[in-house]
Design a protein around this motif. Structure first.
Motif, mmCIF file in Angstrom:
data_model
loop_
_atom_site.group_PDB
_atom_site.id
_atom_site.type_symbol
_atom_site.label_atom_id
_atom_site.label_comp_id
_atom_site.label_asym_id
_atom_site.label_seq_id
_atom_site.Cartn_x
_atom_site.Cartn_y
_atom_site.Cartn_z
ATOM 1 N N ASP A 239 38.267 38.928 43.419
ATOM 2 C CA ASP A 239 38.444 39.330 44.815
ATOM 3 C C ASP A 239 39.327 38.350 45.577
ATOM 4 N N VAL A 240 39.249 37.072 45.244
ATOM 5 C CA VAL A 240 40.094 36.068 45.884
ATOM 6 C C VAL A 240 41.518 36.182 45.351
ATOM 7 N N ALA A 241 41.661 36.334 44.049
ATOM 8 C CA ALA A 241 42.985 36.441 43.429
ATOM 9 C C ALA A 241 43.758 37.654 43.950
ATOM 10 N N ALA A 242 43.046 38.700 44.338
ATOM 11 C CA ALA A 242 43.704 39.906 44.856
ATOM 12 C C ALA A 242 44.419 39.648 46.175
ATOM 13 N N MET A 243 44.007 38.610 46.899
ATOM 14 C CA MET A 243 44.601 38.289 48.196
ATOM 15 C C MET A 243 45.848 37.415 48.079
ATOM 16 N N PHE A 244 46.065 36.796 46.921
ATOM 17 C CA PHE A 244 47.166 35.864 46.750
ATOM 18 C C PHE A 244 48.066 36.305 45.601
ATOM 19 N N PRO A 245 49.343 36.550 45.883
ATOM 20 C CA PRO A 245 50.246 37.032 44.837
ATOM 21 C C PRO A 245 50.655 35.966 43.823
ATOM 22 N N ASP A 246 50.609 34.672 44.230
ATOM 23 C CA ASP A 246 51.051 33.618 43.320
ATOM 24 C C ASP A 246 50.430 32.273 43.710
ATOM 25 N N SER A 247 50.666 31.257 42.888
ATOM 26 C CA SER A 247 50.068 29.945 43.132
ATOM 27 C C SER A 247 50.620 29.298 44.398
#
Length: 79
Positions: A43-51
């Motif tokens: 769910d957190v990764a879905a909000m951020f496209p990249d590092s």
């Protein structure tokens, strides 16, 4: 076609035991020796496209936390 077997001489010294070497994994599960890896929940990764965007958000959070940190009692500042 037949495979031609060639005799190779072992030129390595006995102290160079290559059987003790570890094989590094390839692909996404590969660990890097020079960077830190953190796994985000889906769910957190879905909000951020990249590092880069993750780092930007964390730096913003650090800056806000430092700016809003209340003065500790006895630190010499009168708030």
């Amino acid at each position: 076609m037949k495979k031609v077997e060639t005799a190779t001489e072992d030129e390595l010294r006995p102290e160079y035991d290559l059987r003790r070497l570890r094989v590094r994994k390839v692909g996404p599960e590969r660990k890097s020796f020079y960077s830190l890896s953190v796994q985000l929940e889906p769910d957190v990764a879905a909000m951020f496209p990249d590092s880069e965007s993750v780092n930007e958000a964390l730096r913003f959070l650090i800056r806000i936390t430092r700016e809003n940190k209340p003065a500790l009692p006895g630190s010499g500042s009168n708030a």
